[in-house]
Design an enzyme around this catalytic site. Structure first.
Site, mmCIF file in Angstrom:
data_model
loop_
_atom_site.group_PDB
_atom_site.id
_atom_site.type_symbol
_atom_site.label_atom_id
_atom_site.label_comp_id
_atom_site.label_asym_id
_atom_site.label_seq_id
_atom_site.Cartn_x
_atom_site.Cartn_y
_atom_site.Cartn_z
ATOM 1 C CG HIS A 73 40.518 41.756 35.636
ATOM 2 N ND1 HIS A 73 41.356 42.767 35.226
ATOM 3 C CD2 HIS A 73 40.114 42.106 36.885
ATOM 4 C CE1 HIS A 73 41.457 43.675 36.185
ATOM 5 N NE2 HIS A 73 40.693 43.297 37.201
ATOM 6 C CG HIS A 75 38.117 41.901 41.803
ATOM 7 N ND1 HIS A 75 39.328 42.254 42.357
ATOM 8 C CD2 HIS A 75 38.035 42.560 40.630
ATOM 9 C CE1 HIS A 75 39.954 43.106 41.539
ATOM 10 N NE2 HIS A 75 39.185 43.301 40.485
ATOM 11 N NE ARG A 77 34.950 42.183 45.630
ATOM 12 C CZ ARG A 77 35.634 43.130 45.006
ATOM 13 N NH1 ARG A 77 36.947 43.208 45.107
ATOM 14 N NH2 ARG A 77 35.015 44.022 44.265
ATOM 15 C CG ASN A 107 41.421 43.450 44.930
ATOM 16 O OD1 ASN A 107 41.079 42.349 44.523
ATOM 17 N ND2 ASN A 107 40.767 44.559 44.604
ATOM 18 C CG ASP A 165 42.911 44.787 39.169
ATOM 19 O OD1 ASP A 165 43.089 45.595 38.242
ATOM 20 O OD2 ASP A 165 41.793 44.524 39.625
ATOM 21 C CG ASN A 292 39.825 52.727 39.313
ATOM 22 O OD1 ASN A 292 40.132 53.434 38.355
ATOM 23 N ND2 ASN A 292 40.645 52.466 40.313
ATOM 24 C CG ASP A 319 37.645 44.883 36.790
ATOM 25 O OD1 ASP A 319 37.828 44.249 37.856
ATOM 26 O OD2 ASP A 319 37.922 46.088 36.675
HETATM 27 O O1 DOR Z 1 36.202 48.916 39.487
HETATM 28 C C1 DOR Z 1 37.092 48.262 39.990
HETATM 29 N N1 DOR Z 1 36.855 47.449 41.036
HETATM 30 N N2 DOR Z 1 38.341 48.387 39.521
HETATM 31 C C2 DOR Z 1 39.395 47.830 40.131
HETATM 32 O O2 DOR Z 1 40.510 47.992 39.652
HETATM 33 C C3 DOR Z 1 39.209 47.061 41.388
HETATM 34 C C4 DOR Z 1 37.830 46.541 41.488
HETATM 35 C C5 DOR Z 1 37.482 46.035 42.867
HETATM 36 O O3 DOR Z 1 38.276 45.313 43.468
HETATM 37 O O4 DOR Z 1 36.377 46.318 43.342
#
Ligand code: DOR
Length: 438
Positions: A73, A75, A77, A107, A165, A292, A319
């Site tokens: 998990h 990101h 970017r 995302n 997500d 989140n 995350d």
């Molecule tokens: O805290 C978070 N940041 N939760 C998520 O589900 C998305 C993530 C983000 O892309 O910044």
């Protein structure tokens, strides 16, 4: 090219190995593991670590050697938000943190909801990455929750899982269809569980503290309602459901019941911030603690630890959600959610061993063999002969203080600044490429 790691204490939960070993790597693959006799213990390593011609020898005496971690998990970017992170900087941060396989969430901008974007991510990985990247495709086009993305085509292009997500799939029929496809394609659907109508634009956990601070709260039920729904849909479809970033006591209980009934094919992950810190971190409007789902209460933290201990929660993932300092500097309501987590994963997770929640092998399993099993990554998360030479050599007791400004990641957003951790990676090897940190 041949690399030999001598005299390390190897822990590989996938093979039940926990002993002194020499590990031999040839051409980016594990070619052999030689268990050392106990009598070899304590021998002077000096004369044993001299390699032959063309051979690199790494002395791991007194050190733990573990399979490279799989973070399911992350990101990264790129494409679209390169000012927050890129595939280059994110994978460099991963390597620094002992992570050799990164699964990146869709995302981005454009959203990874089509085979061309998936191919772009894989091309950038080949050009710039320090470790492997496995793209996760979007469940719905544009992550809008209205129409399914072409999951089959994206699977062929290299996506190893599907997730919206950052957003839930609010439409239950769409989620049902996604789970049906997950069964056909034999890949997990990773659910971001948040009932948006109940979360109602909240920015932290709902409770006395949110009222005191004048911030809109998100009740734990916003997560639990969706976990309940998705378990029901997994039962209906026989699909492969994986629950992302579990944050509440009630969620752990729902997952425990689902597993006990043995009906749904459900797995789950949590992240270091959910087993260490609480909503108290938000006091002072600390946007680095805005995430989140939100940080919850001490009771939730304890329940998540128990869920990790009894196997209800299968995986620890970060995350990793890097954001620019200027964005995090804005007022709490408007700041983006997320924690930059790759470089604190091992240190924060090792605290679970210090705290008696898990033993070393049980902990490492949750970051290696378990995600490999869920994602079907056969050559990852283990050090069996023939598998990819991804491994980490940990320092022994090298205590260090977390300093986000020193992160390799572009994202310096961590609520763990100043924490004292130990066992930082000393060497990371990703498909035979060696990164040394000490
Ligand atoms: O805290 C978070 N940041 N939760 C998520 O589900 C998305 C993530 C983000 O892309 O910044």
């Amino acid at each position: 090219m041949m690399v030999t790691i001598k005299n390390g204490h190897l822990i590989d939960p996938s093979q039940g190995i926990d002993c002194l070993c020499d590990i031999i790597i040839e051409n980016g693959k594990i070619s052999g593991i030689q268990q050392l006799e106990p009598k070899d213990k304590g021998h002077s390593a000096r004369d044993k670590v001299r390699g032959g011609k063309g051979e690199t020898v790494i002395d791991a005496e007194g050190r733990l050697v573990i399979p490279g971690l799989i973070d399911m998990h992350v990101h990264l970017r790129e494409p679209g938000f390169e000012y927050k992170e890129t595939i280059q900087t994110g994978t460099a941060a991963a390597a620094r943190g002992g992570v050799t396989s990164v699964c990146c969430m869709p995302n981005t901008s454009p959203v990874n909801d089509n085979a061309v974007t998936t191919a772009f991510i894989l091309a950038r990985t080949r050009e710039t990455a320090s470790c492997d990247v496995f793209p996760i495709g979007a469940i719905t086009k544009g992550q809008k929750g209205e129409e399914l993305a072409e999951m089959g085509i994206m699977r062929e292009a290299g996506c190893i899982a599907f997730s919206d997500d950052g957003r839930p799939v609010m439409d239950s029929l769409l989620m049902r269809r996604a789970l049906e496809y997950s069964k056909i394609l034999d890949v997990p659907v990773i659910a971001h569980c948040e009932d948006l109508t109940l979360a109602a634009g909240g920015v932290m956990n709902e409770g006395l503290l949110s009222v005191t601070m004048g911030l809109r709260g998100i009740p734990p039920q916003a997560e639990e309602i969706m976990i309940g729904r998705d378990i029901a849909l997994a039962e209906l479809t026989g699909g492969r459901l994986h629950i992302a970033h579990v944050s509440t006591k009630g969620s752990v209980e729902l997952l425990r019941q689902a597993k006990q009934r043995g009906i749904a094919r459900v797995t789950a992950e949590t992240c270091p911030h959910y087993f260490h810190i609480t909503e108290e971190e938000v006091r002072g409007y600390n946007t680095n603690a805005k995430v989140n789902p939100p940080l919850r209460t001490r009771q939730d933290v304890e329940a998540i630890r128990e869920g990790l201990r009894d196997g209800t929660i299968d995986v620890i993932a970060t995350d990793h959600a890097p954001h620019h300092a200027d964005e995090k500097r804005s007022e709490f309501d408007n700041a983006p959610s997320g924690i930059s987590g790759l470089e604190t994963l091992i240190g924060l997770s090792m605290k679970l061993v210090d705290d008696g929640v898990l033993n070393l092998s049980g902990l490492i399993e949750k970051m290696t063999a378990a995600p490999a099993r869920i994602l079907g990554l056969k050559d990852k998360g283990c050090l069996r002969p023939g598998s990819d030479a991804d491994l980490v050599i940990l320092g022994t007791k090298n205590e260090y203080t977390v300093n986000p400004e020193g992160f390799v990641s572009k994202g310096k957003n961590s609520p763990f600044a100043g924490w004292l951790l130990h066992r930082a990676p000393a060497v990371t090897i990703a498909q035979g490429r060696i990164y040394r940190w000490d």
